[in-house]
Scaffold this motif. Structure first.
Motif, PDB file in Angstrom:
ATOM      1  N   PRO A 198       0.810  -1.219   0.000  1.00 47.29           N
ATOM      2  CA  PRO A 198       0.000   0.000   0.000  1.00 47.29           C
ATOM      3  C   PRO A 198       0.844   1.270   0.000  1.00 47.29           C
ATOM      4  O   PRO A 198       2.033   1.236   0.347  1.00 47.29           O
ATOM      5  N   TYR A 199       0.227   2.373  -0.387  1.00 46.59           N
ATOM      6  CA  TYR A 199       0.833   3.695  -0.249  1.00 46.59           C
ATOM      7  C   TYR A 199       0.622   4.115   1.205  1.00 46.59           C
ATOM      8  O   TYR A 199      -0.512   4.197   1.693  1.00 46.59           O
ATOM      9  N   VAL A 200       1.705   4.394   1.917  1.00 45.34           N
ATOM     10  CA  VAL A 200       1.624   4.671   3.357  1.00 45.34           C
ATOM     11  C   VAL A 200       1.709   6.175   3.611  1.00 45.34           C
ATOM     12  O   VAL A 200       2.641   6.842   3.158  1.00 45.34           O
ATOM     13  N   ILE A 201       0.712   6.686   4.341  1.00 41.31           N
ATOM     14  CA  ILE A 201       0.688   8.096   4.755  1.00 41.31           C
ATOM     15  C   ILE A 201       0.797   8.140   6.272  1.00 41.31           C
ATOM     16  O   ILE A 201      -0.057   7.601   6.977  1.00 41.31           O
ATOM     17  N   LEU A 202       1.850   8.773   6.767  1.00 41.05           N
ATOM     18  CA  LEU A 202       2.038   8.946   8.209  1.00 41.05           C
ATOM     19  C   LEU A 202       1.551  10.337   8.582  1.00 41.05           C
ATOM     20  O   LEU A 202       2.057  11.343   8.077  1.00 41.05           O
ATOM     21  N   MET A 203       0.554  10.397   9.461  1.00 39.99           N
ATOM     22  CA  MET A 203      -0.044  11.669   9.862  1.00 39.99           C
ATOM     23  C   MET A 203       0.552  12.142  11.174  1.00 39.99           C
ATOM     24  O   MET A 203       0.559  11.403  12.165  1.00 39.99           O
ATOM     25  N   LEU A 284      -2.763   3.185   3.129  1.00 45.77           N
ATOM     26  CA  LEU A 284      -2.731   2.961   4.570  1.00 45.77           C
ATOM     27  C   LEU A 284      -2.419   4.284   5.257  1.00 45.77           C
ATOM     28  O   LEU A 284      -1.380   4.896   4.996  1.00 45.77           O
ATOM     29  N   MET A 285      -3.328   4.736   6.135  1.00 45.96           N
ATOM     30  CA  MET A 285      -3.150   6.007   6.839  1.00 45.96           C
ATOM     31  C   MET A 285      -2.910   5.721   8.320  1.00 45.96           C
ATOM     32  O   MET A 285      -3.763   5.123   8.994  1.00 45.96           O
TER      33      MET A 285
END
Length: 402
Positions: A198-203, A284-285
């Motif tokens: 998945p494309y991972v976004i870290l918030m 994936l967030m």
């Protein structure tokens, strides 16, 4: 006596014949019931027997034999997300207006502060040194920051010094200069599934800036684009954060990975990536903690999360977003600086621009840090968080239409 009765009967018969002629045209089919040729009880028995034979035949005969020409059509799969899309399409949007309308309305507090000040300071007044100083003070008060305000005023006065300008000219010129500053950072975020997962976004972001809500809104928007999204509750130190993210996951009908309060955030990130990869998730967030008052522990925690993700995918996380609350004004600069020391921030999301008259802070952030601004929020609704566009923002900040 007999003769009289016969005459009377003949008269009655003639009268009946005339009445029938009036009621029924010549050639009309007779309405007399057909002669009863069978016993009614025998007919009922025969009908009941025939009905039993039909039922027995339908029970024993395959459907394909009864309707050989009709193909069997499978029931279409209808997910909860399909229901959400349909509900959104059927929703009455007549009173909402477009994004530009909502942006202008959301920035009204900021734009009113600036435009009213401009009207008081410069309308029908020659642009002299004092006027330029007043303009610079006004932009600083609007949270554009001293450095950015000085730069804008210097460029603004170069070709206009000594001239008398009206309100529309001033606002148009300032909007054009602000657009120039914002254009390089107006970069939309378009995550897409990677070849290895998945494309991972870290918030990231301090507590209370709207980080969890931003995850929920972005997740819904990605789902509406046809992407499969998963959430991970990495802020394991706040029960409220886990609960709020769980509500958004349920609302968006998307999976969520969470653990008990106090669990290792890196373990949440590891498990979330494993599940997202196995389930074919596109985006994936991952939520994270925002305890800047304990900067050392936060740094160690974020660094551990990054190490775990990079072991699974060297390029993960593919985006590290910092969520900022516009109502904090110039304090947003301190937050950007602090998080830049912890992680490599790749983009910003600025929320609550409708909550104060400090919308100008976004201009100074762009001017000082040059970090891409992916999205801005001007309200509570999902549609109130949209990709950032320089022209729309600059003109709305100055109270101008597109």
């Amino acid at each position: 006596m007999i003769f009289w009765r016969r005459k009377k009967n003949e008269a009655d018969q003639d009268k009946d014949a005339k009445d029938q002629a009036l009621l029924h045209h010549k050639g009309e089919p007779s309405l007399e019931p057909a002669a009863q040729t069978q016993d009614p009880e025998a007919i009922d028995d025969a009908a009941e027997t025939a009905l039993k034979d039909v039922v027995a035949e339908e029970t024993l005969t395959p459907e394909s034999h009864i309707t050989p020409d009709l193909p069997i059509i499978p029931t279409p799969i209808h997910t909860p997300m399909d229901d959400a899309k349909e509900a959104e399409e059927l929703k009455d949007h007549s009173d909402e207006g477009g994004w530009l309308s909502r942006l202008t309305k959301g920035l009204s507090k900021s734009s009113n502060k600036i435009t009213q000040g401009l009207s008081d300071l410069l309308t029908k007044r020659k642009l002299d040194k004092d006027a330029l100083q007043d303009l610079e003070d006004l932009l600083i008060m609007a949270d554009l920051g001293p450095a950015t305000a000085a730069r804008i005023v210097k460029e603004f006065g170069e070709n206009r010094f000594g001239k008398e300008l009206d309100d529309a000219e001033i606002r148009g010129a300032l909007a054009a200069q602000i657009e120039v500053i914002l254009t390089p950072v107006a970069v939309p975020l378009a995550p897409s599934k990677q070849a290895d997962g998945p494309y991972v976004i870290l918030m990231t972001g301090v507590n209370g800036v709207g980080k969890t809500t931003t995850i929920g809104k972005l997740a819904r928007q990605y789902q509406m684009q046809g992407k499969k999204v998963m959430m991970a509750a990495g802020d394991t130190f706040r029960a409220a954060a886990v609960e709020q993210l769980s509500v958004w996951a349920e609302r968006n009908h998307c999976p969520i990975v969470k653990k008990d309060i106090g669990a290792d955030p890196a373990a949440v990130a590891y498990e979330a990536y494993e599940q997202a990869k196995s389930q074919g998730i596109d985006v994936l967030m991952i939520d994270t903690a925002g305890r800047l008052h304990n900067k050392k522990n936060l740094m160690e925690e974020l660094q551990k999360v990054l190490r775990v993700l990079k072991k699974q995918a060297p390029e993960a996380p593919h985006s590290v977003l910092l969520v900022l609350d516009a109502t904090t004004g110039q304090n947003a600069h301190a937050q950007v600086q602090a998080f830049k020391e912890l992680v490599d921030i790749s983009g910003l999301v600025v929320t609550k621009l409708d909550g104060s008259a400090k919308g100008g802070v976004l201009v100074s952030l762009a001017d000082q840090f040059k970090i891409p601004v992916h999205a801005i929020g001007v309200g509570e609704g999902i549609e109130d968080l949209q990709p950032f566009t320089a022209r729309h923002f600059a003109r709305s900040l100055m109270g101008l239409g597109d």
